[in-house]
Design a protein around this motif. Structure first.
Motif, PDB file in Angstrom:
ATOM      1  N   TYR A 150       2.160   1.665 -39.176  1.00 14.13           N
ATOM      2  CA  TYR A 150       3.084   2.229 -38.189  1.00 14.13           C
ATOM      3  C   TYR A 150       2.800   1.750 -36.763  1.00 14.13           C
ATOM      4  O   TYR A 150       2.885   2.526 -35.806  1.00 14.13           O
ATOM      5  N   LEU A 151       2.448   0.461 -36.623  1.00 10.57           N
ATOM      6  CA  LEU A 151       2.366  -0.089 -35.263  1.00 10.57           C
ATOM      7  C   LEU A 151       3.787  -0.363 -34.789  1.00 10.57           C
ATOM      8  O   LEU A 151       4.536  -1.103 -35.439  1.00 10.57           O
ATOM      9  N   ALA A 152       4.140   0.225 -33.671  1.00 15.75           N
ATOM     10  CA  ALA A 152       5.490   0.015 -33.133  1.00 15.75           C
ATOM     11  C   ALA A 152       5.494   0.202 -31.629  1.00 15.75           C
ATOM     12  O   ALA A 152       4.768   1.036 -31.086  1.00 15.75           O
ATOM     13  N   THR A 153       6.324  -0.590 -30.984  1.00 11.78           N
ATOM     14  CA  THR A 153       6.598  -0.431 -29.555  1.00 11.78           C
ATOM     15  C   THR A 153       8.098  -0.201 -29.406  1.00 11.78           C
ATOM     16  O   THR A 153       8.894  -0.875 -30.080  1.00 11.78           O
ATOM     17  N   ALA A 154       8.476   0.722 -28.547  1.00  9.82           N
ATOM     18  CA  ALA A 154       9.903   0.970 -28.293  1.00  9.82           C
ATOM     19  C   ALA A 154      10.573  -0.341 -27.900  1.00  9.82           C
ATOM     20  O   ALA A 154       9.991  -1.147 -27.156  1.00  9.82           O
ATOM     21  N   ALA A 197      10.476  -1.503 -24.427  1.00  7.79           N
ATOM     22  CA  ALA A 197       9.148  -1.592 -23.786  1.00  7.79           C
ATOM     23  C   ALA A 197       8.322  -2.736 -24.372  1.00  7.79           C
ATOM     24  O   ALA A 197       7.120  -2.824 -24.121  1.00  7.79           O
ATOM     25  N   ARG A 198       8.967  -3.597 -25.149  1.00  5.09           N
ATOM     26  CA  ARG A 198       8.212  -4.697 -25.772  1.00  5.09           C
ATOM     27  C   ARG A 198       7.902  -5.784 -24.747  1.00  5.09           C
ATOM     28  O   ARG A 198       8.564  -5.892 -23.712  1.00  5.09           O
ATOM     29  N   GLY A 199       6.881  -6.541 -25.065  1.00  6.55           N
ATOM     30  CA  GLY A 199       6.511  -7.653 -24.198  1.00  6.55           C
ATOM     31  C   GLY A 199       5.763  -7.225 -22.944  1.00  6.55           C
ATOM     32  O   GLY A 199       5.614  -7.991 -21.998  1.00  6.55           O
ATOM     33  N   GLN A 200       5.287  -5.984 -22.955  1.00  4.29           N
ATOM     34  CA  GLN A 200       4.570  -5.479 -21.766  1.00  4.29           C
ATOM     35  C   GLN A 200       3.130  -5.092 -22.087  1.00  4.29           C
ATOM     36  O   GLN A 200       2.473  -4.410 -21.307  1.00  4.29           O
ATOM     37  N   GLY A 201       2.678  -5.465 -23.257  1.00  9.99           N
ATOM     38  CA  GLY A 201       1.275  -5.227 -23.583  1.00  9.99           C
ATOM     39  C   GLY A 201       0.982  -3.945 -24.345  1.00  9.99           C
ATOM     40  O   GLY A 201      -0.181  -3.631 -24.596  1.00  9.99           O
ATOM     41  N   VAL A 202       2.028  -3.195 -24.702  1.00 10.38           N
ATOM     42  CA  VAL A 202       1.796  -1.929 -25.413  1.00 10.38           C
ATOM     43  C   VAL A 202       1.160  -2.186 -26.777  1.00 10.38           C
ATOM     44  O   VAL A 202       0.154  -1.558 -27.151  1.00 10.38           O
ATOM     45  N   GLY A 203       1.729  -3.111 -27.537  1.00 11.01           N
ATOM     46  CA  GLY A 203       1.201  -3.415 -28.870  1.00 11.01           C
ATOM     47  C   GLY A 203      -0.230  -3.926 -28.808  1.00 11.01           C
ATOM     48  O   GLY A 203      -1.087  -3.500 -29.584  1.00 11.01           O
ATOM     49  N   ARG A 204      -0.488  -4.806 -27.881  1.00 15.49           N
ATOM     50  CA  ARG A 204      -1.854  -5.349 -27.730  1.00 15.49           C
ATOM     51  C   ARG A 204      -2.843  -4.220 -27.435  1.00 15.49           C
ATOM     52  O   ARG A 204      -3.933  -4.163 -27.998  1.00 15.49           O
ATOM     53  N   LEU A 205      -2.446  -3.313 -26.546  1.00 16.28           N
ATOM     54  CA  LEU A 205      -3.328  -2.201 -26.163  1.00 16.28           C
ATOM     55  C   LEU A 205      -3.595  -1.274 -27.354  1.00 16.28           C
ATOM     56  O   LEU A 205      -4.727  -0.832 -27.563  1.00 16.28           O
ATOM     57  N   THR A 207      10.023  -8.535 -45.586  1.00 16.68           N
ATOM     58  CA  THR A 207      11.273  -8.548 -44.818  1.00 16.68           C
ATOM     59  C   THR A 207      11.015  -8.640 -43.312  1.00 16.68           C
ATOM     60  O   THR A 207      11.953  -8.657 -42.525  1.00 16.68           O
ATOM     61  N   ASN A 208       9.752  -8.691 -42.910  1.00 16.94           N
ATOM     62  CA  ASN A 208       9.398  -8.659 -41.484  1.00 16.94           C
ATOM     63  C   ASN A 208       8.440  -9.809 -41.124  1.00 16.94           C
ATOM     64  O   ASN A 208       7.443  -9.596 -40.445  1.00 16.94           O
ATOM     65  N   PRO A 209       8.751 -11.044 -41.556  1.00 22.19           N
ATOM     66  CA  PRO A 209       7.785 -12.131 -41.368  1.00 22.19           C
ATOM     67  C   PRO A 209       7.558 -12.492 -39.898  1.00 22.19           C
ATOM     68  O   PRO A 209       6.501 -13.041 -39.547  1.00 22.19           O
ATOM     69  N   GLU A 239      -1.246 -12.967 -35.547  1.00 20.48           N
ATOM     70  CA  GLU A 239      -2.048 -14.192 -35.436  1.00 20.48           C
ATOM     71  C   GLU A 239      -2.451 -14.422 -33.981  1.00 20.48           C
ATOM     72  O   GLU A 239      -3.576 -14.824 -33.694  1.00 20.48           O
ATOM     73  N   HIS A 240      -1.531 -14.131 -33.080  1.00 22.61           N
ATOM     74  CA  HIS A 240      -1.815 -14.273 -31.644  1.00 22.61           C
ATOM     75  C   HIS A 240      -2.976 -13.366 -31.231  1.00 22.61           C
ATOM     76  O   HIS A 240      -3.730 -13.693 -30.308  1.00 22.61           O
ATOM     77  N   LEU A 241      -3.115 -12.237 -31.914  1.00 20.84           N
ATOM     78  CA  LEU A 241      -4.199 -11.298 -31.588  1.00 20.84           C
ATOM     79  C   LEU A 241      -5.462 -11.564 -32.425  1.00 20.84           C
ATOM     80  O   LEU A 241      -6.379 -10.752 -32.432  1.00 20.84           O
TER      81      LEU A 241
HETATM   82  C1  LIG Z   1       5.016  -6.038 -33.128  1.00 18.66           C
HETATM   83  C2  LIG Z   1       5.204  -5.173 -31.887  1.00 18.66           C
HETATM   84  C3  LIG Z   1       4.444  -3.855 -32.089  1.00 18.66           C
HETATM   85  C4  LIG Z   1       4.623  -5.914 -30.667  1.00 18.66           C
HETATM   86  O1  LIG Z   1       4.597  -4.997 -29.588  1.00 18.66           O
HETATM   87  P1  LIG Z   1       4.689  -5.424 -28.043  1.00 18.66           P
HETATM   88  O2  LIG Z   1       4.330  -4.210 -27.266  1.00 18.66           O
HETATM   89  O3  LIG Z   1       5.992  -6.068 -27.747  1.00 18.66           O
HETATM   90  O4  LIG Z   1       3.537  -6.520 -27.964  1.00 18.66           O
HETATM   91  P2  LIG Z   1       2.728  -6.954 -26.642  1.00 18.66           P
HETATM   92  O5  LIG Z   1       3.644  -6.946 -25.460  1.00 18.66           O
HETATM   93  O6  LIG Z   1       1.505  -6.123 -26.536  1.00 18.66           O
HETATM   94  O7  LIG Z   1       2.334  -8.427 -27.008  1.00 18.66           O
HETATM   95  C5  LIG Z   1       0.972  -8.823 -27.127  1.00 18.66           C
HETATM   96  C6  LIG Z   1       0.921 -10.315 -27.200  1.00 18.66           C
HETATM   97  O8  LIG Z   1       1.573 -10.755 -28.398  1.00 18.66           O
HETATM   98  C7  LIG Z   1       2.605 -11.690 -28.059  1.00 18.66           C
HETATM   99  N1  LIG Z   1       3.698 -11.429 -28.977  1.00 18.66           N
HETATM  100  C8  LIG Z   1       4.476 -10.327 -29.038  1.00 18.66           C
HETATM  101  N2  LIG Z   1       5.368 -10.442 -30.051  1.00 18.66           N
HETATM  102  C9  LIG Z   1       5.125 -11.643 -30.611  1.00 18.66           C
HETATM  103  C10 LIG Z   1       5.717 -12.355 -31.695  1.00 18.66           C
HETATM  104  N3  LIG Z   1       6.720 -11.821 -32.430  1.00 18.66           N
HETATM  105  N4  LIG Z   1       5.224 -13.567 -32.009  1.00 18.66           N
HETATM  106  C11 LIG Z   1       4.208 -14.099 -31.302  1.00 18.66           C
HETATM  107  N5  LIG Z   1       3.595 -13.477 -30.265  1.00 18.66           N
HETATM  108  C12 LIG Z   1       4.065 -12.264 -29.935  1.00 18.66           C
HETATM  109  C13 LIG Z   1       2.973 -11.373 -26.631  1.00 18.66           C
HETATM  110  O9  LIG Z   1       3.516 -12.518 -26.002  1.00 18.66           O
HETATM  111  C14 LIG Z   1       1.652 -10.977 -26.041  1.00 18.66           C
HETATM  112  O10 LIG Z   1       0.895 -12.093 -25.677  1.00 18.66           O
HETATM  113  P3  LIG Z   1      -0.166 -12.030 -24.450  1.00 18.66           P
HETATM  114  O11 LIG Z   1      -0.764 -10.641 -24.434  1.00 18.66           O
HETATM  115  O12 LIG Z   1      -1.174 -13.084 -24.794  1.00 18.66           O
HETATM  116  O13 LIG Z   1       0.623 -12.317 -23.217  1.00 18.66           O
HETATM  117  C15 LIG Z   1       6.710  -4.896 -31.598  1.00 18.66           C
HETATM  118  O14 LIG Z   1       7.411  -6.124 -31.590  1.00 18.66           O
HETATM  119  C16 LIG Z   1       7.383  -3.982 -32.621  1.00 18.66           C
HETATM  120  O15 LIG Z   1       7.344  -2.758 -32.483  1.00 18.66           O
HETATM  121  N6  LIG Z   1       8.007  -4.572 -33.652  1.00 18.66           N
HETATM  122  C17 LIG Z   1       8.740  -3.785 -34.664  1.00 18.66           C
HETATM  123  C18 LIG Z   1       7.805  -2.996 -35.553  1.00 18.66           C
HETATM  124  C19 LIG Z   1       6.869  -3.878 -36.377  1.00 18.66           C
HETATM  125  O16 LIG Z   1       7.248  -4.902 -36.909  1.00 18.66           O
HETATM  126  N7  LIG Z   1       5.594  -3.413 -36.478  1.00 18.66           N
HETATM  127  C20 LIG Z   1       4.576  -4.082 -37.261  1.00 18.66           C
HETATM  128  C21 LIG Z   1       4.614  -3.631 -38.677  1.00 18.66           C
HETATM  129  S1  LIG Z   1       3.423  -4.506 -39.685  1.00 18.66           S
END
Ligand SMILES: CC(C)(COP(=O)(O)OP(=O)(O)OC[C@H]1O[C@@H](n2cnc3c(N)ncnc32)[C@H](O)[C@@H]1OP(=O)(O)O)[C@@H](O)C(=O)NCCC(=O)NCCS
Length: 139
Positions: free
Chosen positions: A72-76, A79-87, A111-113, A120-122
């Motif tokens: 259940y990792l998810a960012t609204a 609010a994506r692309g602002q570091g929430v997921g990384r944090l 279904t979510n490749p 991988e980026h993390l």
């Molecule tokens: C996956 C998800 C949680 C990422 O959240 P986010 O808050 O947008 O991610 P961040 O802004 O923290 O991104 C962190 C880094 O990853 C990179 N990144 C984000 N999405 C990426 C993608 N799809 N492919 C490659 N890199 C990506 C960002 O550029 C950022 O790089 P940086 O910190 O080096 O500048 C979000 O896209 C999401 O909620 N997706 C739908 C739900 C989902 O698929 N969850 C995972 C289930 S397994």
């Protein structure tokens, strides 16, 4: 932005977040998932909030004594692309490391490749495994 443990009053916002992020499935009742997590390592279910208290993201993690798991990792979406997921991932990694967990695993739906590149980026690698599951409780 703040990361804090999930609270019962976050339930509706978190479920809306999961639905918006495409993480819910008909066979998984999110309310039951939340209720179950309240009984096992509830402190590893956390949300990210903004300064006004709005839930921006979530992650549910656990450690089974061998592997840590993240679900259940998810960012609204707005609010994506602002570091929430990384944090959130960094928070889970630190919490699991603190428990002595040697490896963190997760599953991505076929279904979510597109999310694989994010992990991988993390620093996550694709394991040479086939994921299997057996449902023990029907929701
Ligand atoms: C996956 C998800 C949680 C990422 O959240 P986010 O808050 O947008 O991610 P961040 O802004 O923290 O991104 C962190 C880094 O990853 C990179 N990144 C984000 N999405 C990426 C993608 N799809 N492919 C490659 N890199 C990506 C960002 O550029 C950022 O790089 P940086 O910190 O080096 O500048 C979000 O896209 C999401 O909620 N997706 C739908 C739900 C989902 O698929 N969850 C995972 C289930 S397994």
């Amino acid at each position: 932005m703040q990361i804090r443990p999930f609270r019962p009053e976050d339930t509706d916002a978190v479920i809306a977040l999961w639905q918006d992020a495409g993480l819910t499935r008909p066979w998984n009742d999110p309310r039951k998932d939340i209720a179950r997590k309240a009984t096992v390592q509830p402190e590893l279910f956390v949300v990210a909030t903004d300064d006004g208290g709005r839930v921006l993201g979530s992650v549910m993690a656990g450690y089974d004594g061998h592997r840590g798991w993240m679900n259940y990792l998810a960012t609204a979406s707005d609010a994506r692309g602002q570091g929430v997921g990384r944090l959130l991932v960094a928070h889970v990694e630190a919490a699991l490391l603190e428990l002595g967990c040697p490896k963190l695993s997760l599953q991505v739906r076929t279904t979510n490749p597109q999310v694989v590149a994010f992990y991988e980026h993390l620093g996550y690698g694709i394991d040479d495994t086939i994921a299997l599951g057996k449902r023990l409780i029907t929701d």
